[in-house]
Design a protein around this motif. Structure first.
Motif, short mmCIF file in Angstrom:
data_model
loop_
_atom_site.label_atom_id
_atom_site.label_comp_id
_atom_site.label_asym_id
_atom_site.label_seq_id
_atom_site.Cartn_x
_atom_site.Cartn_y
_atom_site.Cartn_z
N LEU A 1 29.06 -34.12 6.98
CA LEU A 1 28.64 -34.10 8.39
C LEU A 1 29.08 -32.79 9.05
N GLN A 2 30.32 -32.39 8.80
CA GLN A 2 30.82 -31.14 9.39
C GLN A 2 30.00 -29.94 8.93
N GLU A 3 29.64 -29.92 7.65
CA GLU A 3 28.83 -28.82 7.12
C GLU A 3 27.42 -28.88 7.72
N GLY A 4 26.85 -30.06 7.79
CA GLY A 4 25.48 -30.23 8.26
C GLY A 4 25.27 -29.89 9.72
N VAL A 5 26.26 -30.20 10.55
CA VAL A 5 26.12 -29.97 11.99
C VAL A 5 26.13 -28.46 12.30
N LYS A 6 26.71 -27.66 11.41
CA LYS A 6 26.74 -26.20 11.62
C LYS A 6 25.40 -25.52 11.33
N LEU A 7 24.42 -26.30 10.87
CA LEU A 7 23.12 -25.73 10.49
C LEU A 7 22.14 -25.63 11.66
N VAL A 8 22.45 -26.31 12.77
CA VAL A 8 21.53 -26.33 13.91
C VAL A 8 22.26 -26.02 15.21
N GLY A 9 21.50 -25.56 16.19
CA GLY A 9 22.06 -25.33 17.52
C GLY A 9 21.86 -26.56 18.40
N LYS A 10 22.28 -26.46 19.65
CA LYS A 10 22.12 -27.54 20.62
C LYS A 10 20.65 -27.94 20.69
N GLY A 11 20.37 -29.24 20.63
CA GLY A 11 19.00 -29.74 20.64
C GLY A 11 18.40 -29.82 19.25
N GLY A 12 19.13 -29.33 18.25
CA GLY A 12 18.63 -29.33 16.88
C GLY A 12 18.76 -30.69 16.21
N LYS A 13 17.91 -30.88 15.19
CA LYS A 13 17.94 -32.12 14.40
C LYS A 13 17.93 -31.72 12.93
N VAL A 14 18.74 -32.43 12.15
CA VAL A 14 18.81 -32.14 10.72
C VAL A 14 18.94 -33.46 9.95
N LEU A 15 18.22 -33.52 8.83
CA LEU A 15 18.33 -34.65 7.91
C LEU A 15 19.26 -34.22 6.79
N LEU A 16 20.27 -35.03 6.50
CA LEU A 16 21.24 -34.71 5.46
C LEU A 16 21.24 -35.79 4.38
N ILE A 17 21.33 -35.38 3.14
CA ILE A 17 21.67 -36.31 2.06
C ILE A 17 23.01 -35.81 1.55
N ILE A 18 24.01 -36.65 1.75
CA ILE A 18 25.40 -36.25 1.51
C ILE A 18 25.90 -36.92 0.23
N PRO A 19 26.21 -36.13 -0.81
CA PRO A 19 26.78 -36.72 -2.02
C PRO A 19 28.11 -37.39 -1.69
N SER A 20 28.48 -38.37 -2.48
CA SER A 20 29.69 -39.15 -2.17
C SER A 20 30.94 -38.27 -2.07
N TYR A 21 31.02 -37.19 -2.87
CA TYR A 21 32.21 -36.35 -2.82
C TYR A 21 32.31 -35.55 -1.52
N LEU A 22 31.22 -35.48 -0.73
CA LEU A 22 31.28 -34.86 0.60
C LEU A 22 31.28 -35.94 1.69
N ALA A 23 31.31 -37.21 1.24
CA ALA A 23 31.31 -38.33 2.19
C ALA A 23 32.63 -39.09 2.04
N TYR A 24 32.56 -40.33 1.57
CA TYR A 24 33.78 -41.15 1.51
C TYR A 24 34.34 -41.30 0.10
N GLY A 25 33.74 -40.57 -0.86
CA GLY A 25 34.31 -40.45 -2.20
C GLY A 25 34.57 -41.74 -2.94
N VAL A 26 35.66 -41.75 -3.69
CA VAL A 26 35.98 -42.89 -4.55
C VAL A 26 36.55 -44.07 -3.77
N ALA A 27 36.83 -43.88 -2.49
CA ALA A 27 37.44 -44.96 -1.71
C ALA A 27 36.41 -45.75 -0.90
N GLY A 28 35.32 -45.11 -0.48
CA GLY A 28 34.45 -45.75 0.50
C GLY A 28 35.11 -45.65 1.86
#
Length: 154
Positions: A103-130
């Motif tokens: 999410l932190q990486e994805g939000v840096k891709l757009v400016g105010k008013g921007g929209k982005v679709l992200l598919i985040i692999p588990s290792y960039l999300a909640y990993g082995v814990a959920g």
């Protein structure tokens, strides 16, 4: 009697290899999902997949900026699990937060008013814990983000 000759590398090497294999398999699942749904996605160096739907303003958020985003979070199965409509917007400081890396990486891709679709692999999300609630371990996520506001530090 304990065997003190066992080195940590004897344990870590097989774990590292298993993790690399898992990441490769998960990557394949994500690619298959993208193909099946005929999505146009870019891929960052970290493995984050993204599609900038709307670029927004020219100023892109960076470390120490605070952002306010509306979002939906789905599992790769399509099941909606979180959304700002139900749970409220996310407001966080980039680089200094417990928000997931994808999410932190994805939000840096757009400016105010921007929209982005992200598919985040588990290792960039909640990993082995959920996340302990709705997201199981090793689960890729699909997030749609809209950047409502950027608050620059003083």
């Amino acid at each position: 009697k304990h065997n003190m000759d066992i080195k940590p590398e004897q344990y870590s090497e097989p774990l590292i290899n298993a993790n690399k294999t898992f990441i490769r398999l998960e990557d394949g699942d994500i690619d298959f999902f993208i193909k099946r749904h005929k999505l146009q996605m870019e891929r960052s160096e970290t493995g984050l997949r993204y599609n900038i739907i709307e670029a927004g303003d020219s100023y892109l958020p960076k470390e120490k900026d605070k952002v306010n985003v509306s979002y939906t979070t789905k599992l790769i199965t399509g099941e909606l699990i979180y959304s700002s409509k139900k749970d409220g917007n996310k407001v966080f400081e980039i680089g200094k937060t417990d928000e997931i890396n994808g999410l932190q990486e994805g939000v840096k891709l757009v400016g105010k008013g921007g929209k982005v679709l992200l598919i985040i692999p588990s290792y960039l999300a909640y990993g082995v814990a959920g996340d302990g609630y709705m997201i199981r371990q090793r689960m890729p996520l699909i997030m749609e983000i809209e950047l409502n506001e950027i608050i620059k530090p003083n």
